[in-house]
Design an enzyme around this catalytic site. Structure first.
Site, PDB file in Angstrom:
ATOM      1  N   LEU A 193      46.505  47.788  41.473  1.00 26.31           N
ATOM      2  CA  LEU A 193      47.263  48.934  41.994  1.00 26.31           C
ATOM      3  C   LEU A 193      48.329  49.310  40.983  1.00 26.31           C
ATOM      4  O   LEU A 193      49.150  48.478  40.626  1.00 26.31           O
ATOM      5  CB  LEU A 193      47.959  48.550  43.307  1.00 26.31           C
ATOM      6  CG  LEU A 193      47.069  48.180  44.500  1.00 26.31           C
ATOM      7  CD1 LEU A 193      47.907  47.492  45.554  1.00 26.31           C
ATOM      8  CD2 LEU A 193      46.398  49.419  45.071  1.00 26.31           C
ATOM      9  N   HIS A 194      48.314  50.546  40.522  1.00 27.89           N
ATOM     10  CA  HIS A 194      49.371  50.955  39.596  1.00 27.89           C
ATOM     11  C   HIS A 194      49.725  52.435  39.680  1.00 27.89           C
ATOM     12  O   HIS A 194      50.640  52.897  39.016  1.00 27.89           O
ATOM     13  CB  HIS A 194      48.977  50.620  38.157  1.00 27.89           C
ATOM     14  CG  HIS A 194      47.907  51.517  37.620  1.00 27.89           C
ATOM     15  ND1 HIS A 194      46.581  51.345  37.905  1.00 27.89           N
ATOM     16  CD2 HIS A 194      47.975  52.618  36.835  1.00 27.89           C
ATOM     17  CE1 HIS A 194      45.870  52.280  37.297  1.00 27.89           C
ATOM     18  NE2 HIS A 194      46.687  53.072  36.654  1.00 27.89           N
TER      19      HIS A 194
END
Ligand code: UD1
Length: 349
Positions: A193-194
């Site tokens: 997740l970014h």
């Protein structure tokens, strides 16, 4: 001579098959958008990419400043080198900044991975994609719906060529050599997740972490991007990191593709991961309301999950739907680099 531009982690596996296939002289320009060994150098080593001929060394800042810094740093390099064409890949700030610099000089420009659209203009990458495609001369696409997007935006049909997916060339080349890389012995899920849309919002990031906890007892491995890690620390969210979620440093490319291949499910907001899981036949849950890569949902193993609360149910369904054999997506066959090189050499004639 051709300038081939890279800057951020997802660019490196896309330039690799192009540089391998081009017979023209290439100058590899790294903007320095990503600079940590884990985000950049390790990819050069594992892919066997040549050291960049030029590193602009721009580093991190706001999107606006970073884009401007890249343009300022690239212009003198471009003017001095007088390349016959500039080739950019993907949708990161480096992509737009360099194509925007080259186009002012009338030099032919090529965009690899053109025409992808999430139709979500709050994503910085969507703005980078829209603008890059408006000003590039040759638009090389990875899947057929990209052509419709580009034609709708007024780009000429003969500027668009389907070449397939260069990132998959690198995956297919290197995956067979990863068998000895250690992965957890028990069944596990892999998390990445970014996206600012997920991790720059304290509320939402907290809810996603809670929802990953609801997947227990499934073990989850989470190689966290520096942005995500920074936010978890700054917002004191460490106590919301559930015990089944093991946070680790960003993985090198070979470890990451091996973990993807062996995962029971991958939970992500990355673009490339949606493609790689599809090709490997691994179930994928994308924590976003949209995707610029719809072919991964229609022909691959991906599903969108906009509401973090729905992650456990989406994971359950995707695991049940795991295909017996990996899906076949047209021209994601390991030969995109050769087709891209042919097209680039054609416009130079
Ligand atoms: C960029 C791309 C995104 C891509 C992602 C992959 C844009 C607009 N976004 O986002 O499309 O999916 O790369 O990783 O171009 N940082 C480090 N070390 C590094 C690089 C970054 O610590 O080597 C930190 C910095 O604090 C920086 C932050 O990570 O502020 C974000 O980096 P940045 O390049 O601005 O965007 P990404 O989120 O990586």
């Amino acid at each position: 001579m051709i300038d081939l531009i890279c800057g951020a982690r997802p660019n490196f596996m896309k330039v690799d098959p192009i540089i391998r296939s081009l017979s023209e002289e290439v100058r590899l320009v790294h903007t320095g958008q990503h600079y940590d060994y884990s985000m950049s150098g390790s990819f050069f080593d594992q892919l066997g990419l040549p050291k960049p001929d030029i590193n602009l060394g721009v580093g991190s800042s706001s999107i606006t400043v970073q884009t401007a810094d890249i343009m300022k740093a690239y212009e003198p390099v471009f003017v001095q080198g007088k390349p016959d064409a500039v080739v950019v890949v993907g949708d990161v700030n480096s992509t737009l900044a360099c194509v925007l610099t080259a186009v002012r000089y009338g030099t032919p420009t090529v965009h690899v991975e053109a025409g992808l659209r999430s139709f979500d203009r709050t994503m910085p990458e969507e703005i980078n994609r829209l603008l890059t495609d408006q000003i590039s001369d040759l638009l090389l696409i990875t899947s057929s719906e990209a052509r419709q997007n580009l034609l709708r935006e007024g780009r000429p049909d003969d500027a668009v060529v389907m070449v397939g997916n260069p990132m998959i060339d690198t995956l297919l080349r290197l995956l067979p050599g990863t068998e000895r890389i250690q992965v957890p012995e028990e069944k596990f899920g892999l998390v990445t997740l970014h996206r600012p849309g997920n991790v720059d919002n304290r509320e939402l990031l907290g809810r996603i972490l809670d929802s990953l906890g609801a997947l227990a007892p499934m073990h989850l491995v989470f190689p966290a991007h520096p942005r995500t890690l920074k936010n978890i620390r700054n917002w004191d969210l460490q106590n919301r990191v559930p015990s089944n979620l093991k946070m680790v440093k960003p993985m090198d490319y070979l470890s990451f593709i091996r973990h993807q291949q062996k995962a029971e499910v991958v939970i992500t907001d990355s673009g490339g991961v949606q493609e790689e899981t599809s090709v490997m036949g691994v179930p994928c849950v994308t924590v976003r309301p949209n995707t610029e890569r719809p072919v991964t949902c229609t022909a691959g193993t991906n599903v969108l999950c906009p509401d973090p609360l729905e992650i456990p149910e989406a994971v359950r369904i995707q695991i049940q739907k795991r295909p017996d054999t990996p899906p076949v997506i047209p021209m994601w066959d390991g030969k995109a680099g050769a087709r891209i090189a042919l097209e680039i050499e054609r416009i130079l004639k």
